[in-house]
Scaffold this motif. Structure first.
Motif, PDB file in Angstrom:
ATOM      1  N   GLY A   1      32.676  17.045  71.011  1.00  0.00           N
ATOM      2  CA  GLY A   1      31.826  16.419  70.010  1.00  0.00           C
ATOM      3  C   GLY A   1      32.577  15.399  69.170  1.00  0.00           C
ATOM      4  N   SER A   2      31.851  14.599  68.472  1.00  0.00           N
ATOM      5  CA  SER A   2      32.442  13.551  67.652  1.00  0.00           C
ATOM      6  C   SER A   2      33.072  14.121  66.390  1.00  0.00           C
ATOM      7  N   SER A   3      34.154  13.475  65.964  1.00  0.00           N
ATOM      8  CA  SER A   3      34.820  13.928  64.740  1.00  0.00           C
ATOM      9  C   SER A   3      34.048  13.521  63.495  1.00  0.00           C
ATOM     10  N   VAL A   4      33.132  12.576  63.632  1.00  0.00           N
ATOM     11  CA  VAL A   4      32.374  12.124  62.454  1.00  0.00           C
ATOM     12  C   VAL A   4      30.877  12.292  62.675  1.00  0.00           C
ATOM     13  N   GLY A   5      30.522  13.073  63.668  1.00  0.00           N
ATOM     14  CA  GLY A   5      29.120  13.363  63.887  1.00  0.00           C
ATOM     15  C   GLY A   5      28.398  12.354  64.749  1.00  0.00           C
ATOM     16  N   ALA A   6      29.081  11.383  65.304  1.00  0.00           N
ATOM     17  CA  ALA A   6      28.420  10.408  66.158  1.00  0.00           C
ATOM     18  C   ALA A   6      28.095  11.029  67.496  1.00  0.00           C
ATOM     19  N   GLU A   7      26.924  10.718  68.050  1.00  0.00           N
ATOM     20  CA  GLU A   7      26.513  11.282  69.321  1.00  0.00           C
ATOM     21  C   GLU A   7      27.090  10.523  70.502  1.00  0.00           C
ATOM     22  N   ASP A   8      27.552   9.313  70.290  1.00  0.00           N
ATOM     23  CA  ASP A   8      27.998   8.493  71.409  1.00  0.00           C
ATOM     24  C   ASP A   8      29.510   8.492  71.579  1.00  0.00           C
ATOM     25  N   GLY A   9      30.266   9.404  70.937  1.00  0.00           N
ATOM     26  CA  GLY A   9      31.700   9.471  71.159  1.00  0.00           C
ATOM     27  C   GLY A   9      32.455   9.839  69.901  1.00  0.00           C
ATOM     28  N   ILE A  10      33.792   9.786  70.014  1.00  0.00           N
ATOM     29  CA  ILE A  10      34.665  10.113  68.896  1.00  0.00           C
ATOM     30  C   ILE A  10      35.151   8.816  68.264  1.00  0.00           C
ATOM     31  N   ARG A  11      34.956   8.680  66.974  1.00  0.00           N
ATOM     32  CA  ARG A  11      35.384   7.472  66.272  1.00  0.00           C
ATOM     33  C   ARG A  11      36.776   7.701  65.690  1.00  0.00           C
ATOM     34  N   VAL A  12      37.695   6.769  66.002  1.00  0.00           N
ATOM     35  CA  VAL A  12      39.073   6.879  65.559  1.00  0.00           C
ATOM     36  C   VAL A  12      39.417   5.660  64.703  1.00  0.00           C
ATOM     37  N   PRO A  13      40.003   5.867  63.529  1.00  0.00           N
ATOM     38  CA  PRO A  13      40.345   4.735  62.643  1.00  0.00           C
ATOM     39  C   PRO A  13      41.343   3.781  63.289  1.00  0.00           C
ATOM     40  N   LEU A  14      41.273   2.529  62.927  1.00  0.00           N
ATOM     41  CA  LEU A  14      42.162   1.493  63.436  1.00  0.00           C
ATOM     42  C   LEU A  14      43.614   1.836  63.108  1.00  0.00           C
ATOM     43  N   SER A  15      44.504   1.668  64.112  1.00  0.00           N
ATOM     44  CA  SER A  15      45.961   1.853  64.001  1.00  0.00           C
ATOM     45  C   SER A  15      46.375   3.320  63.867  1.00  0.00           C
ATOM     46  N   SER A  16      45.433   4.237  63.985  1.00  0.00           N
ATOM     47  CA  SER A  16      45.775   5.656  63.860  1.00  0.00           C
ATOM     48  C   SER A  16      46.360   6.182  65.171  1.00  0.00           C
ATOM     49  N   LYS A  17      47.201   7.215  65.039  1.00  0.00           N
ATOM     50  CA  LYS A  17      47.639   7.980  66.205  1.00  0.00           C
ATOM     51  C   LYS A  17      46.581   9.024  66.506  1.00  0.00           C
ATOM     52  N   TYR A  18      46.447   9.349  67.799  1.00  0.00           N
ATOM     53  CA  TYR A  18      45.405  10.314  68.171  1.00  0.00           C
ATOM     54  C   TYR A  18      45.840  11.085  69.408  1.00  0.00           C
ATOM     55  N   PHE A  19      45.612  12.389  69.369  1.00  0.00           N
ATOM     56  CA  PHE A  19      45.955  13.256  70.492  1.00  0.00           C
ATOM     57  C   PHE A  19      44.701  13.684  71.239  1.00  0.00           C
ATOM     58  N   LEU A  20      44.807  13.693  72.564  1.00  0.00           N
ATOM     59  CA  LEU A  20      43.778  14.286  73.414  1.00  0.00           C
ATOM     60  C   LEU A  20      44.370  15.505  74.106  1.00  0.00           C
ATOM     61  N   HIS A  21      43.549  16.539  74.245  1.00  0.00           N
ATOM     62  CA  HIS A  21      44.015  17.812  74.784  1.00  0.00           C
ATOM     63  C   HIS A  21      43.247  18.174  76.051  1.00  0.00           C
ATOM     64  N   CYS A  22      44.003  18.738  77.018  1.00  0.00           N
ATOM     65  CA  CYS A  22      43.393  19.186  78.274  1.00  0.00           C
ATOM     66  C   CYS A  22      43.967  20.554  78.621  1.00  0.00           C
ATOM     67  N   PRO A  23      43.137  21.558  78.915  1.00  0.00           N
ATOM     68  CA  PRO A  23      43.656  22.884  79.272  1.00  0.00           C
ATOM     69  C   PRO A  23      44.262  22.872  80.673  1.00  0.00           C
ATOM     70  N   THR A  24      45.499  23.339  80.796  1.00  0.00           N
ATOM     71  CA  THR A  24      46.152  23.422  82.109  1.00  0.00           C
ATOM     72  C   THR A  24      45.984  24.838  82.637  1.00  0.00           C
ATOM     73  N   LEU A  25      44.941  25.049  83.397  1.00  0.00           N
ATOM     74  CA  LEU A  25      44.614  26.390  83.874  1.00  0.00           C
ATOM     75  C   LEU A  25      45.556  26.869  84.966  1.00  0.00           C
ATOM     76  N   SER A  26      46.133  25.956  85.721  1.00  0.00           N
ATOM     77  CA  SER A  26      46.997  26.345  86.842  1.00  0.00           C
ATOM     78  C   SER A  26      48.340  25.643  86.738  1.00  0.00           C
ATOM     79  N   SER A  27      49.423  26.412  86.808  1.00  0.00           N
ATOM     80  CA  SER A  27      50.755  25.801  86.771  1.00  0.00           C
ATOM     81  C   SER A  27      51.141  25.235  88.136  1.00  0.00           C
ATOM     82  N   HIS A  28      50.355  25.503  89.159  1.00  0.00           N
ATOM     83  CA  HIS A  28      50.641  24.965  90.488  1.00  0.00           C
ATOM     84  C   HIS A  28      49.961  23.610  90.713  1.00  0.00           C
TER      85      HIS A  28
END
Length: 579
Positions: free
Chosen positions: A463-490
């Motif tokens: 979901g959006s960090s500011v409630g937008a339905e069309d995506g996540i809004r990130v401030p200009l020049s900000s650092k941002y992390f995306l996370h992905c679950p690694t279910l398999s170490s193989h």
């Protein structure tokens, strides 16, 4: 695949045992749902069906707990703090509990530590109790109590015993043996030598000790040799034995010993030995330090009356009991993780699955196949860091499958190679004759007949960090992390940005259950769709997608969105390092 599962995904029943239970003994009851636990002045009879526990107060600290040939009877030993141990038999169904003192096993004028391995051989009519004594003082070694009591002379070195293993009943009962596995502080003074070496010793169960003039009440059949676990080609050696699990074979020769080792580099390894391997060394190896002819009968051979052995045989056992040849094995599994306990389960009569406890309270589930090890999953029975003090395995008491954790696709279920699990056409569930699995190879193509077209799991749009339905809004020049679950170490994981064919690898972190992508500075070129893709054995799927949009109205230096709960601490540490 190797999966990280938490207690909410894996079925672990929990029962709190009151009192001081830093050292505890577990024993499977006559029914699958019953487990006995004995510790400091308490014994518990726990029912995992009703989730109830009956506590019995004892005047003794129970350090030994064994089954007998009578399924309704237990054998236990304890101490009241004095240098004496009491052993008795009890029926847990009696009310009140009553412990009948053993007639044959008496006058144990020593404290039996709860960490010492022990075995009860026979029944209340013909009972023999074997245990060990570790350390440097007193009669360090193997002790037998009962009709014919025997013990070991002082060894002169520090020894720590890990396990006692009965060889299994042979065609000639006279040849039945007992094997003791232990570590011994090295006598080599050189700086590059290992502090501990692993050894195995044998004694004959028919041993009566020597005559009055020599080795009376002492073992006349005790031999020992080095236990080697390592790989000469890679010069990787493991010298400290930590734990063991024995799997009985149909023949005594086929009984297998799974031994857990460590080395000075903080690595762990599992080596496997057969009783036949051990028996051969004691029967054929030369005797270390002995240059003359070997007397007859050969020292260490089991005889009907050891009190009548020739003096030259007794002296050789006393002075030259170590073998030149070692019992050797190459590692089945090598890991940089710190394992503490090892247990093994036989699944469907053909698959061996190892359970190895970790330093953080987790458990690795490992498939053994044709001398190769495959880590299936990491189970987390606790939702906090813990130290497992003792571990007993019983597949009907604990849900060893926990198949739902492997995912919602047939390919995920098959790639796990979990013998407990299979695909039933709708979900990954407990394996039956009608479920789909490929434990041997993990070939996901076996799913082709039931899975058509795109088989990747459902793409997740956070979901959006500011409630937008069309995506996540990130401030200009900000650092941002995306996370992905690694279910398999193989599997291999990478990030892909819409319109860019080049894959971006994950940020390296100490955590093994996440793949991170850092947006260094948010700008117009960083907008769009980010996909996390995993690939394993030709099976490729998109695990998660993010739609990022630039929020031009706000600027910031370290704004970040935490799409998954529980990641605040991890991401905060990463940000501290990178910002």
């Amino acid at each position: 695949m190797i999966y990280i599962s938490v207690s909410s995904d894996v079925s672990f029943l929990r029962i709190h045992l009151s009192g001081n239970n830093n050292h505890i003994k577990f024993l499977q009851g006559p029914q699958d749902n019953i487990v006995y636990a004995a510790g400091h002045r308490n014994m518990f009879q726990t029912d995992f069906h009703s989730l109830t526990s009956i506590k019995v107060d004892c005047h003794y600290n129970i350090t030994v707990l064994h089954k007998t040939k009578d399924p309704n009877q237990l054998f236990l030993c304890g101490t009241n703090g004095q240098q004496q141990t009491l052993c008795c038999y009890m029926n847990p169904s009696d009310d009140p509990f009553n412990c009948t003192r053993s007639k044959g096993i008496q006058n144990i004028k020593q404290h039996i530590n709860e960490s010492e391995p022990s075995l009860l051989i026979g029944s209340a009519e013909v009972e023999e109790f074997y245990t060990t004594h570790s350390g440097t003082e007193g009669s360090v070694g193997i002790h037998r109590f009962g009709k014919n009591r025997l013990w070991t002379e002082k060894s002169g070195t520090e020894q720590r015993y890990v396990s006692l293993v009965a060889s299994g009943q042979r065609e000639d009962n006279l040849q039945d043996r007992l094997y003791a596995f232990y570590i011994e502080k090295t006598r080599d003074p050189s700086l590059d030598s290992d502090l501990w070496v692993s050894r195995v010793a044998q004694v004959c169960m028919a041993d009566l000790g020597g005559p009055k003039s020599y080795l009376q009440f002492r073992w006349t059949s005790k031999l020992s040799t080095r236990l080697f676990c390592g790989d000469h080609d890679s010069r990787l050696y493991f010298t400290q034995l930590v734990d063991m699990n024995t799997v009985l074979g149909d023949r005594w020769q086929d009984t297998r010993v799974y031994a857990l080792f460590r080395n000075g580099w903080g690595m762990s390894a599992v080596c496997v030995y057969t009783v036949e391997d051990i028996d051969r060394i004691f029967k054929t190896s030369n005797f270390k330090g002995h240059t003359g002819p070997v007397p007859n009968p050969r020292p260490g051979e089991c005889v009907k009356d050891s009190t009548k052995l020739p003096m030259e045989v007794l002296k050789m056992v006393d002075k030259h009991s170590e073998m030149e040849e070692w019992v050797t094995s190459g590692p089945l599994l090598v890991s940089h993780r710190h394992y503490h306990h090892i247990r093994m389960d036989r699944v469907q009569g053909k698959w061996n699955v190892l359970f190895l406890s970790l330093e953080n309270g987790g458990i690795h589930k490992v498939l053994e196949r044709d001398g190769q090890a495959f880590v299936i999953a990491e189970l987390q029975p606790f939702n906090y860091r813990a130290h497992i003090l003792s571990m007993m395995l019983h597949s009907s008491t604990i849900d060893l499958g926990s198949c739902d954790q492997y995912g919602a696709q047939c390919e995920d279920c098959v790639l796990a190679r979990d013998p407990y699990c299979g695909w039933d056409g709708h979900r990954c569930t407990t394996a039956t004759n009608d479920t789909i699995q490929d434990v041997e190879n993990g070939n996901h193509q076996v799913c082709s007949n039931i899975s058509r077209g795109f088989t990747a799991s459902k793409v997740y749009f956070p979901g959006s960090s500011v409630g937008a339905e069309d995506g996540i809004r990130v401030p200009l020049s900000s650092k941002y992390f995306l996370h992905c679950p690694t279910l398999s170490s193989h599997a291999e994981y990478s990030w892909r940005h819409h319109g860019n064919t080049t894959a971006t690898p994950c940020i390296s972190t100490k955590s093994e259950d996440q793949c991170l992508l850092l947006i260094e500075s948010m700008g117009p070129e960083q907008q769009g769709t980010y996909s996390c893709v995993s690939e394993e054995r030709g099976y490729r799927r998109t695990l998660v997608q993010y739609q990022l949009q630039l929020d031009r109205g706000v600027t910031g230096l370290a704004s970040h969105h935490l799409p998954f709960p529980g990641l605040g601490l991890v991401l905060l540490l990463v940000l501290t390092l990178l910002c």
